[in-house]
Scaffold this motif. Sequence first.
Motif, PDB file in Angstrom:
ATOM      1  N   ALA A  63       0.889  -1.293   0.013  1.00  0.00           N
ATOM      2  CA  ALA A  63       0.076  -0.015  -0.139  1.00  0.00           C
ATOM      3  C   ALA A  63       0.858   1.236  -0.041  1.00  0.00           C
ATOM      4  O   ALA A  63       0.369   2.234  -0.032  1.00  0.00           O
ATOM      5  CB  ALA A  63      -1.083   0.064   1.314  1.00  0.00           C
ATOM      6  N   PHE A 266      -7.566   5.366   3.441  1.00  0.00           N
ATOM      7  CA  PHE A 266      -6.659   4.004   3.939  1.00  0.00           C
ATOM      8  C   PHE A 266      -5.452   4.801   4.457  1.00  0.00           C
ATOM      9  O   PHE A 266      -4.938   5.669   4.112  1.00  0.00           O
ATOM     10  CB  PHE A 266      -6.069   3.319   2.655  1.00  0.00           C
ATOM     11  N   ALA A 268      -1.557   4.107   6.225  1.00  0.00           N
ATOM     12  CA  ALA A 268      -0.433   2.986   6.225  1.00  0.00           C
ATOM     13  C   ALA A 268       0.691   3.825   7.107  1.00  0.00           C
ATOM     14  O   ALA A 268       1.174   5.149   6.707  1.00  0.00           O
ATOM     15  CB  ALA A 268       0.175   2.862   4.894  1.00  0.00           C
ATOM     16  N   ARG A 316      -9.137   1.373   8.264  1.00  0.00           N
ATOM     17  CA  ARG A 316      -8.142   0.395   7.547  1.00  0.00           C
ATOM     18  C   ARG A 316      -7.101   0.673   7.451  1.00  0.00           C
ATOM     19  O   ARG A 316      -6.441   1.790   6.650  1.00  0.00           O
ATOM     20  CB  ARG A 316      -8.817   0.133   6.044  1.00  0.00           C
ATOM     21  N   MET A 318      -3.079  -0.209   6.737  1.00  0.00           N
ATOM     22  CA  MET A 318      -2.452  -1.472   5.589  1.00  0.00           C
ATOM     23  C   MET A 318      -0.997  -1.382   5.734  1.00  0.00           C
ATOM     24  O   MET A 318      -0.175  -0.251   6.107  1.00  0.00           O
ATOM     25  CB  MET A 318      -2.808  -1.048   4.476  1.00  0.00           C
ATOM     26  N   SER A 354      -5.512  -7.133   6.052  1.00  0.00           N
ATOM     27  CA  SER A 354      -5.244  -5.763   5.681  1.00  0.00           C
ATOM     28  C   SER A 354      -4.389  -5.698   4.245  1.00  0.00           C
ATOM     29  O   SER A 354      -4.474  -4.735   3.415  1.00  0.00           O
ATOM     30  CB  SER A 354      -4.585  -4.935   6.612  1.00  0.00           C
ATOM     31  N   ALA A 355      -3.397  -6.938   4.020  1.00  0.00           N
ATOM     32  CA  ALA A 355      -2.673  -7.021   3.025  1.00  0.00           C
ATOM     33  C   ALA A 355      -3.323  -7.533   1.915  1.00  0.00           C
ATOM     34  O   ALA A 355      -2.632  -7.564   0.776  1.00  0.00           O
ATOM     35  CB  ALA A 355      -1.421  -7.733   3.456  1.00  0.00           C
ATOM     36  N   TRP A 358      -8.304  -5.562   2.068  1.00  0.00           N
ATOM     37  CA  TRP A 358      -8.246  -4.239   2.102  1.00  0.00           C
ATOM     38  C   TRP A 358      -7.284  -3.713   1.049  1.00  0.00           C
ATOM     39  O   TRP A 358      -7.319  -2.454   0.371  1.00  0.00           O
ATOM     40  CB  TRP A 358      -7.655  -3.600   3.366  1.00  0.00           C
ATOM     41  N   GLY A 359      -6.247  -4.510   0.818  1.00  0.00           N
ATOM     42  CA  GLY A 359      -5.337  -4.296  -0.499  1.00  0.00           C
ATOM     43  C   GLY A 359      -6.340  -4.198  -1.766  1.00  0.00           C
ATOM     44  O   GLY A 359      -6.063  -3.123  -2.624  1.00  0.00           O
ATOM     45  N   CYS A 362      -7.938  -0.830  -1.576  1.00  0.00           N
ATOM     46  CA  CYS A 362      -7.199   0.289  -1.999  1.00  0.00           C
ATOM     47  C   CYS A 362      -6.863   0.474  -3.427  1.00  0.00           C
ATOM     48  O   CYS A 362      -6.863   1.536  -3.659  1.00  0.00           O
ATOM     49  CB  CYS A 362      -5.920   0.009  -0.980  1.00  0.00           C
TER      50      CYS A 362
END
Length: 434
Positions: A63, A266, A268, A316, A318, A354-355, A358-359, A362
């Motif tokens: 992300a 999103f 990170a 979220r 990431m 999340s990887a 949600w990736g 994203c």
Amino acid sequence: MARLLFTNVKVFDGSDGPALPGEVLVEDNLITRVEHTVGAIEAPDAERIDGKGAFLMPGLVEAHSHLSYGNVATLEQQGDIPPEENVLNTIKAAELMLMSGFTSLYSAASARMRTDVVVRNAIDSGQFPGPRIRAASPEITCTGGLGDARLYHQDRTTFSLIADGELEMRKIIRTAWREGVDVIKLNLSGDGFVRPGNGEQTAYTEQEVAAAAQEAQLRGLWMAAHARSDSSVKLALKYGFRNIYHCDYIEGETFDLLEEKKDSIFLAPAIGMIYASVHEGSPWGLTPEVNEVIGYKKMLDTCPGVYAELQKRGLRIMPGGDYGFAWNPIGNNARDLEHFVELLGFSPTYTLMSATKWGGECMGIDNLGMIKEGWLADVLLVDGDPLDDIRILQDRDNIVMVLKDGVIHKRDLRYFDPAAADRGATVETAERIA
């Protein structure tokens, strides 16, 4: 049309549920059946892949990708790399990321205006193997901001483009749109890495940020922010930024504002860069004393608390850790998964979700990031269970098969046919398979 039947596998579908034994059928570039009873899928004309109990999961999504940064040791070194070499290095980095299990990359800035764009297009057209890419602009920064390495007596470049004032901001975003980027990256705050205390300062005025957002939104471009300071995060939220990176110094009502926008943004933390700087950066001058001065030691200490609160509020969050520097090189990106578990205290299931799931969100692709019927066949087969030990994804030898969009890009024959090693066979890539 290619048909592949994965059997005798443990299926992690990308949700927050457990991995379950099952079978998965891939037809062309889609997953068409998922069953949790071995032997339930009859597909006599499909290639049968016995996973031998391996872990089958969606492809990983990075992300916060800097695919074209070249593992440089200083910002100025990035500017010294000629554009031709930069493109070649980025193509090699893209294949490395794909072999590492990353089938999609969301760029958080390109080293040159067109590097991400050219490599994205070459991969999409089948010229080179690599992940699908959301291509970003270089980091747009102000005079004196993160990425501005110029001196009054000497002009130097890095990975940034300088824009001061509303008119320059509008022009540079229009230029990036013309050249084909998907994402505008704006350095809304500074960074202690280049000037102590700068990470707590906001670099742009609200008028400049408003102008940038208007230009990007008119052209359908997504916006990403380097935002460490509290006020820079507030500006990103006010003006519709989609990806907000870092958030180190947020406080008070900013947690509430982020929670209000949790379905449209999103985050990170990019903790990989901070961790590597503090613990492994000494050979490049990032000694313990330097890390204290630039604030990275403090950020490493406070990041778990910030992100525990954000996780509790349903944001979220990431993985994606600013990989692309000498002490934090491209290819080590799966370390962020370990950091999520060991440093931030997230569960392995949450981390993998999340990887993956949600990736896909994203990346803006509705059917990417899960093992579900009708979803894109981005699939990894892993020797070992990352839910038991998330670190196994850091060893590329544990990733015994990689599919992207239904195409096998990696098949480790040593896993599927131990006798192959005796014949000198090791790993098949897409070219050899074709």
